[in-house]
Design a protein around this motif. Structure first.
Motif, PDB file in Angstrom:
ATOM      1  N   ALA A  44       1.067  -1.271  -0.020  1.00  0.00           N
ATOM      2  CA  ALA A  44       0.028  -0.050   0.063  1.00  0.00           C
ATOM      3  C   ALA A  44       0.954   1.179   0.037  1.00  0.00           C
ATOM      4  CB  ALA A  44      -0.826   0.178   1.144  1.00  0.00           C
ATOM      5  N   PRO A  45       0.355   2.327  -0.566  1.00  0.00           N
ATOM      6  CA  PRO A  45       1.172   3.520  -0.371  1.00  0.00           C
ATOM      7  C   PRO A  45       1.377   3.982   1.105  1.00  0.00           C
ATOM      8  CG  PRO A  45      -0.570   3.593  -2.030  1.00  0.00           C
ATOM      9  CD  PRO A  45      -0.874   2.455  -1.341  1.00  0.00           C
ATOM     10  N   THR A  46       2.540   3.777   1.446  1.00  0.00           N
ATOM     11  CA  THR A  46       2.834   3.934   2.814  1.00  0.00           C
ATOM     12  C   THR A  46       4.157   4.584   3.139  1.00  0.00           C
ATOM     13  OG1 THR A  46       1.346   2.189   3.819  1.00  0.00           O
ATOM     14  CG2 THR A  46       3.007   2.880   5.394  1.00  0.00           C
ATOM     15  N   ASN A  74      -1.490  14.207  10.003  1.00  0.00           N
ATOM     16  CA  ASN A  74      -3.109  13.992  10.102  1.00  0.00           C
ATOM     17  C   ASN A  74      -3.606  15.124   9.213  1.00  0.00           C
ATOM     18  OD1 ASN A  74      -3.987  11.577  11.341  1.00  0.00           O
ATOM     19  ND2 ASN A  74      -3.318  12.559  13.313  1.00  0.00           N
ATOM     20  N   GLY A  75      -4.662  14.456   8.325  1.00  0.00           N
ATOM     21  CA  GLY A  75      -5.484  15.446   7.384  1.00  0.00           C
ATOM     22  C   GLY A  75      -4.631  15.820   6.104  1.00  0.00           C
ATOM     23  N   ALA A  76      -3.397  15.273   5.887  1.00  0.00           N
ATOM     24  CA  ALA A  76      -2.761  15.600   4.680  1.00  0.00           C
ATOM     25  C   ALA A  76      -3.623  14.903   3.593  1.00  0.00           C
ATOM     26  CB  ALA A  76      -1.294  15.050   4.867  1.00  0.00           C
ATOM     27  N   THR A  77      -3.361  15.610   2.302  1.00  0.00           N
ATOM     28  CA  THR A  77      -3.979  14.913   1.216  1.00  0.00           C
ATOM     29  C   THR A  77      -3.865  13.363   0.905  1.00  0.00           C
ATOM     30  OG1 THR A  77      -3.507  17.005   0.004  1.00  0.00           O
ATOM     31  CG2 THR A  77      -4.265  15.558  -1.439  1.00  0.00           C
ATOM     32  N   ASN A  78      -5.107  12.805   0.808  1.00  0.00           N
ATOM     33  CA  ASN A  78      -5.311  11.362   0.733  1.00  0.00           C
ATOM     34  C   ASN A  78      -4.691  10.542   1.762  1.00  0.00           C
ATOM     35  OD1 ASN A  78      -6.162  11.623  -2.071  1.00  0.00           O
ATOM     36  ND2 ASN A  78      -4.459  11.765  -2.924  1.00  0.00           N
ATOM     37  N   VAL A  79      -4.482  10.885   2.876  1.00  0.00           N
ATOM     38  CA  VAL A  79      -3.999  10.097   3.974  1.00  0.00           C
ATOM     39  C   VAL A  79      -5.259   9.367   4.524  1.00  0.00           C
ATOM     40  CG1 VAL A  79      -3.090  10.175   6.253  1.00  0.00           C
ATOM     41  CG2 VAL A  79      -1.986  11.479   4.549  1.00  0.00           C
ATOM     42  N   ARG A  80      -5.156   8.111   4.818  1.00  0.00           N
ATOM     43  CA  ARG A  80      -6.460   7.550   5.235  1.00  0.00           C
ATOM     44  C   ARG A  80      -6.102   6.901   6.521  1.00  0.00           C
ATOM     45  NH1 ARG A  80      -6.337   1.853   4.513  1.00  0.00           N
ATOM     46  NH2 ARG A  80      -4.447   0.848   3.538  1.00  0.00           N
ATOM     47  N   ARG A  81      -4.865   6.812   7.215  1.00  0.00           N
ATOM     48  CA  ARG A  81      -4.643   6.531   8.383  1.00  0.00           C
ATOM     49  C   ARG A  81      -3.233   6.581   8.754  1.00  0.00           C
ATOM     50  NH1 ARG A  81      -5.602   0.059   9.730  1.00  0.00           N
ATOM     51  NH2 ARG A  81      -3.860  -0.202   8.160  1.00  0.00           N
ATOM     52  N   VAL A  82      -3.096   6.962  10.333  1.00  0.00           N
ATOM     53  CA  VAL A  82      -1.726   7.349  10.644  1.00  0.00           C
ATOM     54  C   VAL A  82      -1.603   6.318  11.936  1.00  0.00           C
ATOM     55  CG1 VAL A  82      -0.284   8.872  11.648  1.00  0.00           C
ATOM     56  CG2 VAL A  82      -1.837   9.580   9.842  1.00  0.00           C
ATOM     57  N   ARG A 677      -5.522   8.643  16.703  1.00  0.00           N
ATOM     58  CA  ARG A 677      -5.560   7.213  17.009  1.00  0.00           C
ATOM     59  C   ARG A 677      -4.068   6.882  17.216  1.00  0.00           C
ATOM     60  NH1 ARG A 677      -8.907   4.506  12.441  1.00  0.00           N
ATOM     61  NH2 ARG A 677      -7.950   5.780  11.123  1.00  0.00           N
ATOM     62  N   GLN A 678      -4.088   6.029  18.145  1.00  0.00           N
ATOM     63  CA  GLN A 678      -2.854   5.562  18.311  1.00  0.00           C
ATOM     64  C   GLN A 678      -2.730   4.024  18.896  1.00  0.00           C
ATOM     65  OE1 GLN A 678       0.177   7.377  18.837  1.00  0.00           O
ATOM     66  NE2 GLN A 678       1.143   5.402  19.320  1.00  0.00           N
ATOM     67  N   ASP A 679      -1.650   3.383  18.375  1.00  0.00           N
ATOM     68  CA  ASP A 679      -1.671   1.910  18.652  1.00  0.00           C
ATOM     69  C   ASP A 679      -0.552   1.415  19.536  1.00  0.00           C
ATOM     70  OD1 ASP A 679       0.318   0.018  16.322  1.00  0.00           O
ATOM     71  OD2 ASP A 679       0.259   2.171  16.513  1.00  0.00           O
ATOM     72  N   PHE A 680      -0.995   0.689  20.589  1.00  0.00           N
ATOM     73  CA  PHE A 680       0.265   0.334  21.507  1.00  0.00           C
ATOM     74  C   PHE A 680       0.295  -0.934  21.510  1.00  0.00           C
ATOM     75  CE2 PHE A 680       0.752   3.928  24.357  1.00  0.00           C
ATOM     76  CZ  PHE A 680      -0.449   4.821  24.010  1.00  0.00           C
ATOM     77  N   ARG A 681       1.622  -1.492  21.460  1.00  0.00           N
ATOM     78  CA  ARG A 681       2.126  -2.794  21.156  1.00  0.00           C
ATOM     79  C   ARG A 681       2.365  -3.571  22.462  1.00  0.00           C
ATOM     80  NH1 ARG A 681       2.452  -3.416  15.603  1.00  0.00           N
ATOM     81  NH2 ARG A 681       2.465  -1.331  14.470  1.00  0.00           N
ATOM     82  N   ARG A 682       1.797  -4.594  22.713  1.00  0.00           N
ATOM     83  CA  ARG A 682       2.194  -5.249  23.981  1.00  0.00           C
ATOM     84  C   ARG A 682       2.874  -6.679  23.703  1.00  0.00           C
ATOM     85  NH1 ARG A 682       2.004  -0.945  25.697  1.00  0.00           N
ATOM     86  NH2 ARG A 682       0.416  -0.101  27.013  1.00  0.00           N
TER      87      ARG A 682
END
Length: 682
Positions: A44-46, A74-82, A677-682
């Protein structure tokens, strides 16, 4: 229109045959040069932003580094998830764009955002750096460096300054991550007592150290018609010269660095380590760029490493056979090719048993290679590669590819035999009989083919990764099936008119083969009984449908099946806060237990992380790669032995995975807050 196509083919038989031969030759050349990979490119474009923040705790990294970067993108053009991960000393932010976004445009957008943020980051934090654009299946090779007498520091220096630049200069390599060994540093070990005696502050010593090793520009001077560049040369790697750098002048004399500190070459504090078979080693992870032929790139890397090996000290050994994605690709492609060949062999046998004529069998089989070649050319034109999905679509289509041709051949053969049985004066021309026989069953063939094609069309309405994964399968199946339809209305009638027109053969095989006669007789008896028990047949069918639906609800679900890659990835995670030395001991015990298994000949371990490594993990986590070769035992027996051996290791939570299959990674727990949104890795 169909009449015109069939008639044109029969009237221009030489043209059709020549065009077919050219298609086969051209398609074979293209197929031999096609990119081969394990899966379609699912990248994916990441854009990944890495920021080193040495000495910072995860909470500080989150608040002072990660949050400003997330807020900026966040909110930049075409950004779908951070997404982000904040660990001790490093911040990683993943910015995912919409699937149709050009990756270079995405990187430009992110670059503009992080430039503004970099100025506001705390002092001592490294500049945010965009990771190279790598494929989702990017980790294609592990390379180890070991030595008998060469020190770990020299080994790491060779890896950083000789091997890594050479590999990065290879087309298709996105990144080379080096871990292990000892990173060389020029260290100034200050003595507080000496500094107090000479009246030198720490700030003065730092300023002197920063200015001690550099060159200065003095412009140029013109004299006697010549121009001379003026510069002051102060850069050196000699510790004695560095020690003579002046800190300040006092009434008692000049104070030098060597007066208040000890200068030495030492190893930088480690945030990660590597090993091979439980012994210290430098491990390099090679990642490829998207849309790169893994097999060709692996071959190029092997040649580059072989050339570099000649320039290394005699005791340095470079091993590229630890983990190679190319081995799994070759095994996968080989298995599917075996399925294609076996399927084709069964088709040949069945066709011959039913037709009992080698010429009719050969005409029917011609549709298989031509249809597959057309599918490969279409995949090449659309930018796809040869992979397990595209070959899987061809394997599924094998049985259907001969349907159109065999129906046409069987009907033409039957009509030609009927025509040969007529008196000489009542017989029709061969081309006329072939034309009528081909047209006679053309409508039913077209209807059946398009019904099958329509059943596969929903694959193209899938979005995201599912669509990227299954699109090559659908394209390969539909194109090859449609190509077989075209072959059946062009080449098949032409070959029938040339190969099935022998009058002696037609008169000799005037009836059906004995197998077809027996099957027809048996089917007639079964059909008669079924028609006499309609209610029972319908009831049994309804029960079977209900059982099938119930069984469907009980089946497990997964995005991909479990692969047999011939390599294990063992994750050993101990308690947070453990030192790198203790984590190394636990990792070594895991390697020792694995090496006791006969099928495992080599293991590599990566503990902690490397600099600017996207796969960041703490020093309490180790990842061990263990290739294996099954010979005397089954996979189930081997895995049972692996679990039994690893159960002997205490002090760590151990999980078993595979390089490409579901890896032993922590899961991401998502929560949606007020601002981000934030992900925490455990």
């Amino acid at each position: 229109m169909l009449n015109k196509i069939i008639n044109f083919s029969l009237q221009n038989r030489l043209l059709v045959i020549v065009a077919t031969v050219l298609l086969i030759v051209f398609g074979s050349v293209v197929a031999s040069r096609m990119e081969v990979d394990v899966f379609p490119d699912l990248t994916a474009p990441t854009v990944v932003v890495l920021t080193e923040a040495h000495g910072m705790a995860p909470e500080e990294v989150e608040k002072l580094v990660t949050f400003p970067l997330e807020t900026a993108v966040n909110g930049a053009t075409n950004v779908r998830r951070v997404r982000s991960s904040s660990s001790a000393g490093i911040s990683i932010v993943w910015i995912e764009f919409e699937w149709n976004t050009d990756i270079f445009k995405a990187r430009q957008i992110v670059n503009e955002k992080i430039i503004a943020v970099a100025e506001r980051l705390p002092q001592g934090v490294g500049n945010p750096t965009m990771a190279p654009q790598a494929s989702i299946m990017g980790e294609i090779m592990l390379i180890s460096m070991t030595a008998d007498s060469t020190s770990q520091m020299d080994l790491r220096t060779l890896a950083d300054w000789s091997i890594r630049p050479s590999l990065l200069a290879t087309g298709g390599v996105a990144q080379v991550v080096v871990i292990g060994g000892e990173y060389k540093q020029y260290q100034i070990l200050a003595s507080p007592q000496k500094m107090a005696a000479f009246g030198v502050s720490l700030t003065e010593l730092l300023n002197a150290a920063e200015g001690a090793n550099g060159n200065s520009s003095g412009g140029f001077m013109s004299e006697y018609g010549n121009e001379y560049i003026v510069r002051g040369i102060g850069r050196t790697s000699d510790l004695a010269e560095l020690g003579k750098s002046v800190i300040k002048a006092t009434p008692q004399g000049v104070v030098k660095i060597e007066d208040v500190a000890e200068l030495k070459i030492g190893a930088a504090p480690k945030i990660g380590d590597g090993s091979l078979r439980g012994k210290p080693a430098v491990i390099m992870t090679v990642q490829k760029q998207p849309a790169t032929n893994t097999l060709a790139l692996t071959e190029t890397i092997d040649k580059a490493i072989a050339d570099l090996q000649k320039t290394m000290p005699g005791d340095v050994q470079i091993n590229t056979k630890i983990f190679r994605q190319a081995d799994f690709i070759n095994a996968s492609i080989s298995n599917i090719q075996k399925v294609l060949l076996e399927g084709s062999a069964f088709v040949v046998i069945i066709l011959f048993l039913f037709l009992m004529n080698w010429r009719a069998t050969a005409i029917s089989l011609v549709a298989i290679p031509i249809s597959l070649i057309v599918a490969i050319l279409t995949l090449k034109w659309l930018g796809f590669s040869i992979n397990t999905m595209s070959l899987g679509g061809m394997a599924i289509a094998i049985g259907d590819l001969v349907d159109d041709a065999i129906i046409d051949v069987e009907n033409v053969f039957k009509r030609l035999k009927q025509n040969a049985a007529q008196p000489q004066e009542e017989r029709r021309g061969i081309l006329s009989v072939v034309f009528d026989a081909s047209f006679e069953i053309r409508t039913s063939i077209i209807n059946a083919t398009f019904i099958i094609i329509v059943a596969f069309l929903p694959l193209f309405f899938l979005s995201g990764m599912e669509g990227k994964l299954l699109a090559p399968l659908g394209i390969a199946f539909i194109v090859s099936l449609f190509a077989s339809l075209v072959v059946s209305i062009t080449l098949t009638p032409v070959l029938c008119s040339l190969m099935l027109s022998d009058e002696k053969t037609l008169q000799k095989q005037h009836g059906e083969s004995w197998l077809v006669q027996r099957l027809q007789s048996g089917y007639s008896a079964v059909l008669q009984r079924v028609m006499n028990a309609k209610s029972l047949v319908i009831g049994l069918s309804a029960v079977l449908v209900a059982v099938a639906i119930f069984g469907l609800t009980q089946l497990g679900r997964s995005f991909l099946p479990e692969f047999n890659e011939g390599s294990l990835v063992i994750s050993a995670v101990s308690l947070p806060g453990i030192s790198l030395e203790e984590s190394n001991k636990i990792g070594n015990r895991v390697e020792e237990e694995l090496l006791k298994i006969p099928e495992v000949q080599v293991t590599t371990r990566r503990t902690g992380r490397a600099e600017l490594d996207e796969h960041a993990q703490g020093v309490n986590a180790a990842e061990i790669d263990a290739p294996f070769v099954l010979e005397e035992r089954s996979r189930a027996e081997f895995m049972e032995d692996v679990r039994a051996k690893l159960a002997n290791v205490s002090g760590a939570n151990i999980t078993i995975g595979q390089p490409i299959g579901p890896p032993p990674r922590p899961h991401a727990l998502w929560y949606k807050g007020e601002h981000r949104r934030q992900d925490f890795r455990r």
